[in-house]
Scaffold this motif. Structure first.
Motif, mmCIF file in Angstrom:
data_model
loop_
_atom_site.group_PDB
_atom_site.id
_atom_site.type_symbol
_atom_site.label_atom_id
_atom_site.label_comp_id
_atom_site.label_asym_id
_atom_site.label_seq_id
_atom_site.Cartn_x
_atom_site.Cartn_y
_atom_site.Cartn_z
ATOM 1 N N GLN A 113 7.130 7.327 -5.366
ATOM 2 C CA GLN A 113 6.501 8.048 -6.474
ATOM 3 C C GLN A 113 7.420 9.063 -7.159
ATOM 4 O O GLN A 113 7.303 9.327 -8.354
ATOM 5 N N ASP A 114 8.384 9.606 -6.334
ATOM 6 C CA ASP A 114 9.272 10.599 -6.933
ATOM 7 C C ASP A 114 10.499 9.966 -7.593
ATOM 8 O O ASP A 114 11.324 10.664 -8.168
ATOM 9 N N ALA A 139 0.820 -1.221 0.000
ATOM 10 C CA ALA A 139 0.000 0.000 0.000
ATOM 11 C C ALA A 139 0.850 1.267 0.000
ATOM 12 O O ALA A 139 0.471 2.281 -0.593
ATOM 13 N N ASN A 140 1.989 1.199 0.672
ATOM 14 C CA ASN A 140 2.762 2.429 0.891
ATOM 15 C C ASN A 140 3.956 2.621 -0.038
ATOM 16 O O ASN A 140 4.419 3.747 -0.214
ATOM 17 N N ARG A 173 14.329 2.524 -9.461
ATOM 18 C CA ARG A 173 13.661 1.899 -8.330
ATOM 19 C C ARG A 173 14.378 0.619 -7.873
ATOM 20 O O ARG A 173 14.533 0.375 -6.678
ATOM 21 N N PRO A 175 4.327 2.418 -3.359
ATOM 22 C CA PRO A 175 4.142 3.313 -4.520
ATOM 23 C C PRO A 175 4.228 4.779 -4.105
ATOM 24 O O PRO A 175 4.837 5.596 -4.804
ATOM 25 N N ARG A 176 3.642 5.116 -2.920
ATOM 26 C CA ARG A 176 3.681 6.513 -2.466
ATOM 27 C C ARG A 176 5.129 6.914 -2.119
ATOM 28 O O ARG A 176 5.581 8.002 -2.443
ATOM 29 N N LEU A 177 5.849 5.980 -1.461
ATOM 30 C CA LEU A 177 7.224 6.286 -1.059
ATOM 31 C C LEU A 177 8.150 6.421 -2.270
ATOM 32 O O LEU A 177 9.118 7.179 -2.238
#
Lengths: 306, 480
Positions: free
Chosen positions: B312-313, B305-306, B319, B308-310
């Motif tokens: 995203q930049d 869940a987290n 990656r 992709p947000r972490l």
């Protein structure tokens, strides 16, 4: 009432107490005698439900030491080997503290503490810290603590040690008084004169086992043989030709004294006296030869150490 | 209930009154609670001035609560001696036997002593803290971090409670005051390390809320230590043991009896020593399995869940590089750099299970469980990372985890179960065995499971992981 059956305690590989069976009835004092490390303290600790027996059981005032330890402890007054006083407490505070622990109400605590302090001559120092007391005073205060809740059973370890003769007499009198008020008492002591003076029954313990137990006379008969009597004569008298009654044996004699061993004194002594007088023996005194508990104890110990 | 608390009050009040009449207790407490705060206030002001001069305002702000921690810790540490000698000291002075012969129940005796041992150090600590804060206030220093102050107040209370509960437990199990004092290092050193950790968190700044977790964790640990103390407090041991000789022969015999269960042949040992132990572990194993599955699931779900947000930049092509870096830091190893050999994998896994046991023994299984959850959580994390990188977590699990996991996961779960079991045994009342016997037998049980099952499973897992899993992964990658 104190009852034990095969009471035993093992520490590691060592049996500190091994198969102790005792019965002490209300109004009776049992003296538990033995060397240091014989198992007296361990036995007392099992009787106060501090130590759990490895084998056997004990009942105090009707309560089993394993099933009802708190009821056992409430029924027992203990004088421990070390006096166990809080030296920063005064005698009054100390007795009040234990009175509360044993559930006495305030008026009972005050009355009882005042009685005990008065009896043991501690009233004048009741508000001094016990750390300032002499050894004897501490011992008296510890005994007062054991008696504070008027327990039906008393377990007293060396009750008069470190006391002056006057105080020791006071304590012995108190123990005797407690017996007459139907308390059940065990005393552990090295003072054999005291044990003989107080005890109804004696148990000699050695390496955790009871070597001998019973009433004083019974033990004396068993370990020292039949009673001995000594006749003192007013002037020299010849024994030659004197026919001894059956059951009498001469142990020693000289011109003015004779010592006999008599198996059934109640039956035989009158016959013996009659025989002596018939032979015109100049009889001055005829006494039982005193035999002490110390002789019994030493005889028992000698028999196991041989 | 109130009636049964009265003896607790009696024991507590006598003890406290006795302490307050002893100048050897009062004098150091006076120095640490009343004089020492002047010294640390001066220290704090000096540090504040220094940091202000060089623009270290954040450090300056945190210096005030840091010294609060110190002001509370020192009196508590020194007055630990009260708790340490609460039982064994009375035993040495001969005052305990009249009390033990009285109708006070074990728990009343224990709780009375515990409260008496806690109240003086706590009051001394709070007096020192209060005086220090008053002096700071009088020096016109602006206290900005009031939130941390509340946390530090709570920390002081739970740390004092932890130290005292551990000291009381030691006091009931020691045969002399000297032995109890020596064992106190097992309290002071870990708590000092804990405070260092708390200090790091405090100065870290942005994660100050973590200190509430420390308060919670220490409170749980204190409750477990109290439970341990109550469970194993027996008046018998206070008077039944007089000599503090280290009986190596007895230790060896007790261990071997428990480890071998009297069996001479390996097959019999498995049948009559290892298998009964496994049966004994059924409940622990079930609990640990549920926790493990939850651990994998929660960590997988959280990262899925987290992440992709972490990330995203971060450009997609970078990656993988970042994920690799993260993996290296999480697994604390250079294994990613090294070629994975079977001995290396086996050594690492064995180290993990041993570490789990060591931490578990000292914390009644709590830290052991955390190590376990960390390890199973890694599986979920790796699978989530693979998912983010575009691979199928299910296939990665099947090709990269399952082949050796069939052996490794049961070994890990068994290790966790025995550590959990040890924790439960330690806090469960046992009137037939001493604490020493429990620890020796517990260690023997751990050895039984570890030598009998965990080590063989880890050996097989290491061989599979080194030689089979890479082939399967390569096949998957080539196929993908």
């Amino acid at each position: 009432m104190i009852e034990t059956e095969d009471l035993s305690k093992q520490f590691g590989d060592y049996w500190a107490v091994d198969g102790v069976t005792l019965r002490v009835r209300p109004g009776q004092i049992l003296a538990l005698l033995g060397q240091n490390g014989a198992g007296k303290t361990t036995t007392v600790r099992m009787l106060t439900a501090i130590l759990r027996p490895t084998r056997g059981w004990a009942r105090i005032a009707g309560y089993d030491t394993v099933a009802d330890p708190e009821k056992v402890r409430a029924s027992v007054g203990v004088l421990t080997e070390q006096h166990g006083l809080y030296t920063r407490m005064t005698a009054s505070e100390y007795l009040d503290f234990f009175g509360q622990i044993y559930g006495l109400d305030e008026s009972a605590r005050k009355r009882r503490a005042a009685e005990l302090l008065e009896y043991f001559g501690l009233t004048s120092v009741a508000n001094r810290r016990s750390g300032e007391y002499s050894k004897g005073m501490r011992q008296k205060l510890a005994l007062a603590r054991a008696l504070m809740h008027e327990p039906p059973v008393l377990l007293l370890d060396e009750p008069t040690s470190a006391m002056d003769p006057e105080s020791a007499r006071l304590v012995r009198d108190e123990i005797a008084r407690l017996r007459s008020s139907q308390r059940t008492i065990i005393i552990c002591t090295h003072n054999l004169i005291e044990a003989e003076w107080l005890a109804d029954e004696v148990a000699i313990i050695y390496r955790g086992r009871i070597l001998a137990s019973g009433g004083l006379d019974e033990l004396k008969n068993r370990f020292l043989g039949p009673l001995e009597y000594e006749a003192h004569l007013a002037q020299p008298w010849q024994l030659d030709g004197f026919q001894l009654p059956d059951g009498v044996q001469i142990v020693s004699h000289n011109e003015t004294s004779l010592r006999f061993r008599v198996e059934r004194p109640k039956e035989i002594n009158p016959v013996l006296l009659h025989a002596l007088l018939a032979r015109q023996a100049p009889l001055l005194t005829f006494n039982e030869v005193p035999r002490s508990l110390e002789q019994v104890y030493l005889s028992v110990m000698a028999s196991v150490q041989r | 209930m109130v009636k049964s608390l009265f003896p607790v009050w009696l024991v507590f009040w006598r003890e406290v009154r006795d302490q307050l009449r002893d100048w050897r207790v009062l004098f150091p407490l006076f120095v640490l609670s009343v004089l020492f705060p002047f010294l640390i206030k001066q220290g704090a002001v000096t540090v504040l001035d220094f940091t202000a001069k060089y623009g270290g305002d954040l450090i300056g702000e945190r210096v005030i609560p840091f010294f609060v921690l110190v002001a509370g810790f020192l009196p508590a540490t020194v007055s630990l001696v009260i708790a340490l000698e609460s039982f064994v000291g009375e035993k040495e002075r001969g005052t305990i036997e009249p009390l033990l012969s009285s109708p006070i129940a074990d728990w009343q005796f224990y709780v009375g002593k515990l409260l008496a041992g806690t109240i003086i150090p706590l009051l001394a600590g709070y007096l020192a803290i209060g005086l220090y804060l008053l002096l700071i206030k009088l020096s016109d220093v602006d206290i900005k971090e009031t939130g941390i102050l509340v946390q530090v107040f709570a920390l002081t209370a739970v740390q004092t409670l932890l130290m005292v509960t551990a000291a009381i437990a030691i006091s009931t199990q020691s045969t002399s005051v000297r032995a109890a004092n020596l064992l106190a290092s097992f309290i002071i050193i870990p708590v000092a390390i804990l405070i260092q950790g708390e200090t790091v968190i405090m100065f870290w700044g942005k994660n100050a809320g973590v200190l509430w977790w420390a308060v919670f964790g220490i409170a749980i640990l204190s409750a477990l230590v109290i439970r341990l103390g109550l469970a194993h407090f027996q008046r018998e041991y206070l008077l039944g043991r007089e000599i503090d000789i280290l009986n190596l022969r007895w230790i060896g015999r007790t261990f071997w009896q428990s480890f071998s269960n009297g069996q001479k042949y390996i097959s019999d040992w498995y049948a009559y020593a290892v298998w009964p132990m496994i049966k004994k572990l059924r409940v622990s194993l079930a609990i640990v399995t549920v926790l493990g599955v939850l651990g994998v699931g929660v960590s997988f779900a959280w990262f899925q869940a987290n992440l992709p947000r972490l990330l995203q930049d971060v450009p997609v092509e970078k990656r993988a590089e970042i994920v690799n870096e993260r993996l290296e830091s999480i697994t604390d190893s250079d294994v990613v750099e090294l070629e994975l050999s079977a001995p290396l994998i086996f050594g690492q896994n064995l180290r993990a299970v041993t570490f789990m046991m060591l931490l578990g023994v000292f914390t009644f299984g709590v830290l052991g469980m955390i190590v376990f959850l960390f390890n199973v959580g890694l599986v979920g994390t790796v699978l989530a990372l693979m998912g983010v990188l575009g691979s199928s977590p299910a296939v990665v699990f099947a090709a990269g985890v399952l082949p050796h996991g069939i052996f490794e996961l049961p070994a890990l779960f068994l290790s966790a179960a025995i550590v959990f079991h040890l924790g439960v045994v330690l806090v469960t009342p046992d009137s037939k065995r001493t604490m020493g016997e429990l620890l020796i037998e517990g260690f023997a049980d751990w050895c039984k499971v570890t030598v009998g099952l965990v080590v063989p499973l880890l050996l097989i897992a290491a061989v599979v992981e080194a030689y089979v899993t890479p082939i399967l992964l390569n096949l998957y990658i080539a196929g993908g």
